[in-house]
Design a protein around this motif. Structure first.
Motif, mmCIF file in Angstrom:
data_model
loop_
_atom_site.group_PDB
_atom_site.id
_atom_site.type_symbol
_atom_site.label_atom_id
_atom_site.label_comp_id
_atom_site.label_asym_id
_atom_site.label_seq_id
_atom_site.Cartn_x
_atom_site.Cartn_y
_atom_site.Cartn_z
ATOM 1 N N ASP A 1 -52.217 -58.224 -19.967
ATOM 2 C CA ASP A 1 -52.979 -57.128 -19.363
ATOM 3 C C ASP A 1 -53.172 -56.000 -20.369
ATOM 4 O O ASP A 1 -52.381 -55.836 -21.314
ATOM 5 C CB ASP A 1 -52.230 -56.605 -18.139
ATOM 6 N N ALA A 2 -54.217 -55.196 -20.167
ATOM 7 C CA ALA A 2 -54.463 -54.050 -21.038
ATOM 8 C C ALA A 2 -53.310 -53.052 -21.008
ATOM 9 O O ALA A 2 -53.159 -52.247 -21.938
ATOM 10 C CB ALA A 2 -55.764 -53.354 -20.636
ATOM 11 N N GLY A 3 -52.491 -53.111 -19.971
ATOM 12 C CA GLY A 3 -51.322 -52.246 -19.894
ATOM 13 C C GLY A 3 -50.288 -52.537 -20.961
ATOM 14 O O GLY A 3 -49.350 -51.762 -21.143
ATOM 15 N N GLY A 4 -50.436 -53.637 -21.681
ATOM 16 C CA GLY A 4 -49.556 -53.955 -22.791
ATOM 17 C C GLY A 4 -50.233 -53.789 -24.139
ATOM 18 O O GLY A 4 -49.750 -54.330 -25.145
ATOM 19 N N PHE A 5 -51.332 -53.037 -24.187
ATOM 20 C CA PHE A 5 -52.072 -52.834 -25.430
ATOM 21 C C PHE A 5 -51.176 -52.272 -26.527
ATOM 22 O O PHE A 5 -50.437 -51.308 -26.320
ATOM 23 C CB PHE A 5 -53.240 -51.880 -25.173
ATOM 24 N N LEU A 6 -51.249 -52.887 -27.689
ATOM 25 C CA LEU A 6 -50.509 -52.426 -28.864
ATOM 26 C C LEU A 6 -51.471 -51.665 -29.765
ATOM 27 O O LEU A 6 -52.366 -52.253 -30.370
ATOM 28 C CB LEU A 6 -49.908 -53.612 -29.609
ATOM 29 N N SER A 7 -51.274 -50.357 -29.845
ATOM 30 C CA SER A 7 -52.126 -49.516 -30.687
ATOM 31 C C SER A 7 -51.540 -49.459 -32.084
ATOM 32 O O SER A 7 -50.339 -49.230 -32.257
ATOM 33 C CB SER A 7 -52.237 -48.108 -30.106
ATOM 34 N N VAL A 8 -52.379 -49.660 -33.085
ATOM 35 C CA VAL A 8 -51.925 -49.733 -34.468
ATOM 36 C C VAL A 8 -52.370 -48.500 -35.241
ATOM 37 O O VAL A 8 -53.539 -48.109 -35.197
ATOM 38 C CB VAL A 8 -52.457 -51.009 -35.145
ATOM 39 N N SER A 9 -51.420 -47.899 -35.927
ATOM 40 C CA SER A 9 -51.724 -46.796 -36.839
ATOM 41 C C SER A 9 -52.235 -47.393 -38.147
ATOM 42 O O SER A 9 -51.623 -48.314 -38.685
ATOM 43 C CB SER A 9 -50.465 -45.977 -37.116
ATOM 44 N N GLY A 10 -53.327 -46.852 -38.652
ATOM 45 C CA GLY A 10 -53.937 -47.414 -39.847
ATOM 46 C C GLY A 10 -53.740 -46.568 -41.083
ATOM 47 O O GLY A 10 -53.532 -45.354 -41.007
#
Length: 343
Positions: free
Chosen positions: A254-263
């Motif tokens: 689910d989108a509730g587990g989205f992993l946001s990555v710092s670039g």
């Protein structure tokens, strides 16, 4: 008239040589030492940025000047500056601001060896930026008000009427806007706009991830949408803002587990491209990732196989949904949130 002794003549000769050297340098006769100072536009947390820079300079001798700011504040500044930007390296908290700069063709390709340090799903498909840290979306909840088994199976379900007044979130920050970008990438425009309208009707708005967590901790609202590391940071201290709360991790795709990555990326206009690439390799490599793992920031490592801080939920258990980070469209999402009345 007395004749100067040998010692006096020697002093006069030394002074003359020094004066001649200074004059020669002033006239361009001798090259001045090259200034290798890098300018870093840092949208990551200020403390973490300084830990990284201090260790990089200690290991390489290359000085780094830091300009701190928010994701889109600095991203838009780079776009406005264009090829005249003084920035050599750009770091973000979330990937949409990096995609903004990449889309303006202002980033240099990352060195191949650096790209090889980071799994491809945590880097740009264009090869012009790589992941340097990550944070996962979670729901912080107050078990006295809503136990975990009564939380919805999807983050989209918080738009349902039964959650009216019972969910908190911080729409004004780049963090939540990145989450909305993931919802959009995974579910499309119509579902995202419906979700945002439901959050507008049901949700309680706070100014930050920390303020959202504090509200849940106080019992003002049963649940809130945040990133994981705010909770872990508070628990690592006195737990004053999280003692009455727990975290729900969505591990079902689910989108509730989205992993946001710092670039991290090197600017195509960098005045010191070799040194800038060296800094990027440091950040994505073992030295920089070990700095992150040891830090109190408690974000996840993503590069060089360095394990994250053991206090965190194991990275292998997160199972985030597949999202092409290069496609996350920050400006589009901001427009959708404005349409929903959230900004």
């Amino acid at each position: 008239m007395p004749v100067p002794g040998r010692g006096v003549w020697f002093v006069r000769m030394v002074l003359a040589v020094v004066a001649s050297t200074v004059l020669l340098a002033a006239c361009g006769g001798a090259p001045a030492p090259e200034d290798r100072t890098l300018t870093l536009y840092n949208a990551q947390h200020e403390g973490l940025g300084r830990l990284w820079v201090d260790e990089f300079t200690r290991q390489t001798g290359i000085p780094v000047q830091i300009r701190d700011g928010g994701d889109f504040e600095l991203g838009n500044q780079i776009v406005a500056e264009g090829a005249a930007s003084p920035a050599d390296v750009f770091l973000t908290e979330n990937s949409p601001a990096m995609s903004l700069v990449s889309g303006a063709n202002l980033l240099a390709p990352a060195d191949g060896a650096t790209r090889g340090l980071v799994p491809p799903q945590y880097a740009s498909t264009r090869g012009d930026w790589v992941g340097i840290a990550a944070r996962t979306t979670v729901v912080v909840h107050n078990p006295a008000l809503v136990p975990e088994d009564q939380l919805p199976d999807s983050i989209l379900d918080f738009a349902r009427p039964e959650w009216q007044g019972r969910v908190a979130f911080p729409p004004g920050g780049a963090d939540f806007q990145a989450i909305v970008s993931a919802v959009n990438a995974l579910n499309g425009d119509a579902a995202t706009q419906q979700w945002l309208a439901g959050l507008k009707a049901n949700g309680r708005i706070y100014q930050s991830n920390t303020a959202t967590m504090q509200a849940v901790n106080r019992g003002e609202v049963p649940a809130g949408i945040i990133y994981h590391y705010y909770w872990y940071q508070d628990r690592a201290e006195a737990g004053a803002n999280s003692a009455n709360t727990e975290l729900k991790f969505y591990t079902n795709g689910d989108a509730g587990g989205f992993l946001s990555v710092s670039g991290g990326a090197v600017l195509a206009s960098s005045s010191h491209p070799a040194e800038a690439q060296q800094l990027l390799a440091f950040l994505a490599g073992v030295p920089g990732q070990e700095v992150l793992a040891r830090s109190e920031n408690l974000e996840y490592t993503v590069g060089a196989g360095v394990p994250a801080n053991p206090a965190l939920k194991p990275f292998s258990e997160l199972r985030p949904p597949p999202v092409d980070l290069s496609t996350l469209n920050g400006p589009k999402v901001v427009g959708m949130m404005q349409q929903a009345g959230l900004l």
